[in-house]
Design a protein around this motif. Sequence first.
Motif, short mmCIF file in Angstrom:
data_model
loop_
_atom_site.label_atom_id
_atom_site.label_comp_id
_atom_site.label_asym_id
_atom_site.label_seq_id
_atom_site.Cartn_x
_atom_site.Cartn_y
_atom_site.Cartn_z
N LEU A 23 -10.09 14.58 20.03
CA LEU A 23 -9.69 14.62 21.44
C LEU A 23 -8.46 15.49 21.69
CD1 LEU A 23 -10.23 10.84 22.26
CD2 LEU A 23 -11.66 12.77 22.99
N ASN A 24 -7.94 16.08 20.62
CA ASN A 24 -6.77 16.96 20.72
C ASN A 24 -5.58 16.27 21.38
OD1 ASN A 24 -5.42 19.42 20.26
ND2 ASN A 24 -5.94 20.20 22.29
N ILE A 25 -5.32 15.03 20.93
CA ILE A 25 -4.20 14.24 21.44
C ILE A 25 -3.05 14.31 20.43
CG2 ILE A 25 -3.39 11.93 22.07
CD1 ILE A 25 -6.28 11.28 22.88
N GLU A 26 -1.87 14.65 20.89
CA GLU A 26 -0.72 14.71 20.00
C GLU A 26 -0.28 13.30 19.61
OE1 GLU A 26 2.52 17.02 21.40
OE2 GLU A 26 1.35 18.87 21.59
N TYR A 27 0.19 13.17 18.38
CA TYR A 27 0.64 11.86 17.90
C TYR A 27 1.60 12.07 16.74
CZ TYR A 27 -2.46 12.57 13.87
OH TYR A 27 -3.05 13.06 12.73
N GLN A 28 2.28 11.01 16.39
CA GLN A 28 3.07 11.01 15.15
C GLN A 28 2.57 9.87 14.27
OE1 GLN A 28 7.15 10.79 16.36
NE2 GLN A 28 6.97 8.76 17.29
N TRP A 29 2.62 10.10 12.98
CA TRP A 29 2.07 9.16 12.00
C TRP A 29 3.21 8.50 11.24
CZ3 TRP A 29 -3.13 8.04 10.97
CH2 TRP A 29 -3.38 7.28 9.82
N GLN A 30 3.24 7.20 11.25
CA GLN A 30 4.23 6.43 10.51
C GLN A 30 3.53 5.76 9.33
OE1 GLN A 30 7.70 6.10 11.16
NE2 GLN A 30 7.66 5.14 9.14
N VAL A 31 3.88 6.19 8.13
CA VAL A 31 3.23 5.64 6.93
C VAL A 31 3.69 4.20 6.71
CG1 VAL A 31 2.97 5.84 4.43
CG2 VAL A 31 3.01 7.90 5.85
N VAL A 32 2.71 3.32 6.50
CA VAL A 32 2.98 1.92 6.16
C VAL A 32 2.21 1.64 4.87
CG1 VAL A 32 2.83 -0.49 6.87
CG2 VAL A 32 3.22 1.30 8.59
N ASP A 33 2.91 1.31 3.80
CA ASP A 33 2.29 1.10 2.50
C ASP A 33 1.85 -0.35 2.37
OD1 ASP A 33 1.63 0.79 -0.24
OD2 ASP A 33 2.95 2.44 -0.78
N LEU A 34 0.55 -0.55 2.46
CA LEU A 34 -0.03 -1.89 2.39
C LEU A 34 0.27 -2.56 1.05
CD1 LEU A 34 -2.07 -3.92 3.73
CD2 LEU A 34 -3.86 -2.70 2.49
N MET A 35 0.16 -1.79 -0.02
CA MET A 35 0.31 -2.36 -1.36
C MET A 35 1.76 -2.70 -1.71
SD MET A 35 -2.80 -2.59 -2.00
CE MET A 35 -2.81 -3.21 -3.68
N LYS A 36 2.69 -2.16 -0.94
CA LYS A 36 4.11 -2.48 -1.16
C LYS A 36 4.59 -3.59 -0.22
CE LYS A 36 5.60 2.02 -2.95
NZ LYS A 36 6.47 3.20 -2.71
N GLY A 37 3.64 -4.17 0.49
CA GLY A 37 4.00 -5.28 1.37
C GLY A 37 4.65 -4.89 2.67
N GLU A 38 4.54 -3.63 3.06
CA GLU A 38 5.25 -3.17 4.26
C GLU A 38 4.64 -3.70 5.55
OE1 GLU A 38 5.66 1.07 3.97
OE2 GLU A 38 7.02 0.96 2.25
N THR A 39 3.44 -4.28 5.49
CA THR A 39 2.85 -4.89 6.69
C THR A 39 3.37 -6.31 6.89
OG1 THR A 39 0.93 -5.67 5.43
CG2 THR A 39 0.73 -3.54 6.55
N ARG A 40 4.15 -6.80 5.94
CA ARG A 40 4.67 -8.18 6.03
C ARG A 40 6.17 -8.22 6.33
NH1 ARG A 40 1.31 -8.30 1.49
NH2 ARG A 40 3.08 -8.48 0.04
N THR A 41 6.76 -7.08 6.59
CA THR A 41 8.18 -7.07 6.94
C THR A 41 8.37 -7.62 8.35
OG1 THR A 41 8.15 -4.85 7.89
CG2 THR A 41 8.54 -5.02 5.50
N SER A 42 9.56 -8.12 8.63
CA SER A 42 9.82 -8.68 9.96
C SER A 42 9.70 -7.60 11.04
CB SER A 42 11.21 -9.32 10.00
OG SER A 42 12.21 -8.39 9.63
N ALA A 43 10.11 -6.38 10.71
CA ALA A 43 10.04 -5.29 11.69
C ALA A 43 8.60 -4.97 12.05
CB ALA A 43 10.73 -4.05 11.13
#
Length: 200
Positions: A23-43
């Motif tokens: 769709l040619n939509i601009e975006y920015q990508w924020q890497v979140v490492d699932l295996m390092k537990g980054e989806t479980r941080t309070s932030a």
Amino acid sequence: MITVYGDEKSGNCYKIKLTLHLLNIEYQWQVVDLMKGETRTSAFLAKSPQGKLPIIELTDGGVLAESNAIIGYLASHSALIPEDEFDKALMYQWMFYEQYTHEPCIAVARFIQLYQNMPVERQAEYDALHAKGEKILSLLDQQLSGNSFIIGSQFTLADIALYAYTHVADEGGFDLSHYDNINNWLERVTQQSGYVSMFG
């Protein structure tokens, strides 16, 4: 600008990336490492209480989760969603099938092999997923018999949703070589204007 929180190897996250590029939509990508537990941080949990990827954050602070809901939002009023109501319902039918039948099998087998490196305690589960997965892939191959895309001649969100994990099914041990209709369809998807590979 839209911010995507994702894991590059994840098919669910790739759906978002592919849709944005098509769709040619601009975006920015924020890497979140699932295996390092980054989806479980309070932030992260403050944005996504379920602790799941992917999510997108809009400029007004709105956050949306669930990959198929996200691509539906991004593609609103675009050619990726049929205007005909029945065709639109067919598209959603296959998107629901992807999330409730295809993804829990094909993607989980890939997770066990690619992310977890085949732990012994998951071998029986992996074998069971393969037995189920061959039926799932056979059904998909049958659906694509005589059809250029999942619901017929129009390339839709259903193709994006099912392409994401099907095209890397070999990373979960599935042999796609004998599914001619699937392989022809995978090639047609790559020919869409704006296509980008998972690691592109």
